[in-house]
Design a protein around this motif. Sequence first.
Motif, PDB file in Angstrom:
ATOM      1  N   CYS A  73       0.841  -1.192   0.000  1.00 19.54           N
ATOM      2  CA  CYS A  73       0.000   0.000   0.000  1.00 19.54           C
ATOM      3  C   CYS A  73       0.878   1.245   0.000  1.00 19.54           C
ATOM      4  CB  CYS A  73      -0.920  -0.009   1.214  1.00 19.54           C
ATOM      5  SG  CYS A  73      -2.032   1.402   1.287  1.00 19.54           S
ATOM      6  N   ASP A  74       0.575   2.196  -0.882  1.00 17.67           N
ATOM      7  CA  ASP A  74       1.358   3.435  -0.971  1.00 17.67           C
ATOM      8  C   ASP A  74       1.196   4.314   0.266  1.00 17.67           C
ATOM      9  OD1 ASP A  74       2.187   2.624  -3.449  1.00 17.67           O
ATOM     10  OD2 ASP A  74       0.633   3.746  -4.530  1.00 17.67           O
ATOM     11  N   LYS A  75       0.114   4.132   0.991  1.00 19.60           N
ATOM     12  CA  LYS A  75      -0.147   4.986   2.148  1.00 19.60           C
ATOM     13  C   LYS A  75       0.480   4.459   3.433  1.00 19.60           C
ATOM     14  CE  LYS A  75      -4.504   6.686   0.226  1.00 19.60           C
ATOM     15  NZ  LYS A  75      -5.966   6.857   0.441  1.00 19.60           N
ATOM     16  N   TYR A  79      -1.757   2.409   7.640  1.00 23.88           N
ATOM     17  CA  TYR A  79      -3.028   2.588   6.915  1.00 23.88           C
ATOM     18  C   TYR A  79      -3.518   1.245   6.366  1.00 23.88           C
ATOM     19  CZ  TYR A  79      -6.294   4.075   3.282  1.00 23.88           C
ATOM     20  OH  TYR A  79      -7.404   4.217   2.486  1.00 23.88           O
ATOM     21  N   LYS A  80      -2.588   0.413   5.888  1.00 22.19           N
ATOM     22  CA  LYS A  80      -2.972  -0.885   5.313  1.00 22.19           C
ATOM     23  C   LYS A  80      -3.646  -1.774   6.348  1.00 22.19           C
ATOM     24  CE  LYS A  80      -2.970  -3.780   1.846  1.00 22.19           C
ATOM     25  NZ  LYS A  80      -3.677  -4.916   2.434  1.00 22.19           N
ATOM     26  N   ASP A 174     -10.078   5.990   4.894  1.00 24.61           N
ATOM     27  CA  ASP A 174      -9.393   7.285   4.958  1.00 24.61           C
ATOM     28  C   ASP A 174      -9.890   8.102   6.146  1.00 24.61           C
ATOM     29  OD1 ASP A 174      -7.936   6.685   2.729  1.00 24.61           O
ATOM     30  OD2 ASP A 174      -9.275   7.733   1.329  1.00 24.61           O
TER      31      ASP A 174
END
Length: 778
Positions: A73-75, A79-80, A174
Amino acid sequence: MQASKSVTAKLLATENITVVQDKVRTASFDVKNRVLTLPLWADVSTATEDHLIGHEVGHALYTPLEGWHDAVCDKGANYKSFLNVVEDARIEKLIQRKYPGLRTLFIKSYRTLLADGFFGGTVDAINDMGLIDRINTYFKCGMSAGVEFSAEEKQWLPRIESLETWEEVVKVTDELFEFCKQELEEQRQREEEEAANQEEEEGDASEEDEYNDNFDFSDDEEESDEDDTESSAADTDGEGDESSEDDEGQQGEAEGSEVDDESDDDGESPAQTREGGKNSDIDPDLPSSKTDDNLRDAIDQMAEASDRRVTNFTVQAPEYSKHVISYKRILDEIRGIAPIVPEHSYAAEDESFIPRWQEQFQSQSEKVSAIGNFLFGRWQSVNKKAVNHMVKEFEMRKQAGEFARASTAKTGVIDTIKMNNYKLTDDIFKKVTILPEGKNHAFVMFLDMSGSMAEDIYATVEQTLLLASFCRQINVPFRVYGFTDRFSDRWATRHEERTTQEYYVESGISLMELFSNEQSKSEFTTIAKAMLAHYVGSGGKGGRKYDAIVDECYKATGFSLYRLFTHTRCFDLGGTPLDSAIMIGIPLINEFRAQHRTDIMNVVFLTDGASHEMECRGNTWRNASYGHNSYASIVCPYNNKTYKARQLGSRMTSATELFMEMMKDCTGANMIGYFITKQTKNSALRDHGWLTGRNVSWDKREELWKEMREDGFISADVVGYDDFFMVGNKSLQIVENKMDEVEAGEVSKARLRTMFKKAQTGGKKSRKMLNDIVKRCA
């Protein structure tokens, strides 16, 4: 447990997903081939295994690739972990909505995992964790698990419950992540303020203590206490030095730990090297789900880390229509029109074959026809009364069943006769008797046409004719197929590219459609006569067994069965391709059932031995499944369910038994088996132990043998069958009732009583299969 199995099987069949287990650490899904690969879990209950399978199938159906647990995950990893929790709630809701039977299964399994510490603590401990951990536990273990939320936090529960799409999951994640970040920051600010206040209070207290220690309260005792004060001050100085050294040591350890943490962050920790990045790059300053990580770590640890030999077989679904020989083609060979010749066989390439076959037909046709007419006429005279009697018994049972199911109900219409009694009773309405329609049956029978049947094939054909004749008279849809490899052309399939774990049906293995409810009476009797003539004169053990019939035939027709070479090569005996017959039969039965709209499907197998294994390049089921360090399974091509080898008493389940389970699951039929065994004590008990996989105790041996002697058969518990009977080969021969031939005064009363008893019991024993069919249909 069985209910959960059926739910999982239905799920996999409906969704066209194949599940296999292999030596892997985490689950993965092949989108193109729709294959879900799972780890080999050790010491897992059936309920938990089905729950884990259902969970992963839910991901396979509803989660895009970027949403899988192992996706990067890029975040960030924090966050994942939030995304994993929210997506799990969505896909489990969707899969449980589609298959409601999974809901109880999931909660039961998650509660067990929670009690075993898979979430990282008890409910009380989880209630002290962050919001995301409590949300994770709440949606997995249910609202009655005891998870607590504040009024502000409860707003997230209906939002997550209402999620339907992946886009909605991302949006809610989010917002939830930002909410938890803000909550964490506020919590840390409160903790910092509390720590600062505590330090300030501790500082004020230390200054007050120092002031009290230095203030002179007694002038009179100043000189007398001077020495004590100095010694006390010296002691105080010493204690201060020790405490300062301790503080310096603790500070040094703290600094050292910070250095270690930094080195861990800079280096490559074990968590970072795990596939999928679990726990990798977790930022301690940001919120994350500890329960999600703990749960997946614990499940991964259940995966076996061993050197087990794993073999997952697949089966190539055959084009069954190419393997079925219709009764029309069989009639053409019987009548001398055209022989049945495989496309790639030597006979097809031999130009002289057809002329030789025609010459044989012309030379033997009259003889074969006369013998067939006699044998069929003899069979009818012996069995016609028995079949008619069974038909009457069937009608009586049917009427009794309808009467038992009948119910009486009021119509709501006033009965003019009862109306005069309206002052005495309220029952003044007409009544009607409701007779619910019985469920219609159908039968498909598979006859073993292998060489080992030679000794008993004639009697088996007679029994088959009994069943077929009964079905014809009561107008029940039926088919009788003989499975054989006499038309096998192994060269045509062996040279094709195959893998070492793929079973396939050889091109020439065939199901011969012997009898059918669609045949005319003439077509039925033509095939019956040809089969009786072919097998009574087959020679060897089978020929000697029926010497009395051979003598009768010679006297009646003038033809000897010596050197009788029939032109019906299609009835020649060969190998035992039972496994292939099952795989061909599954779509065949489903088509037959749909065609006749059958409520209850009955599948009958008549055989006398084990199947030869289906072709599989360079591998065999025995090599793959035997041994304590082996794991073997077969994936059914029709329902995508994986059937695993398992211990069955003293042996492992055979491939044939797993194929039988496939047929039962895919067709929903009642599976009935008749195994023909030699009617001797050693042979019958040996076959019983082999079929059931269990050694028989000495007491049980005598009990089973007594059952065989008295009844002519033994019932057995065999994998894949609803009912299974071992029939003694002597009981196959139909006992003729000769009471009509007895004239008054010829025999004594004792002899007459013995003959009558033998005729009654012998007839029932020798028609065991027909009796079972009557009971099932009625």
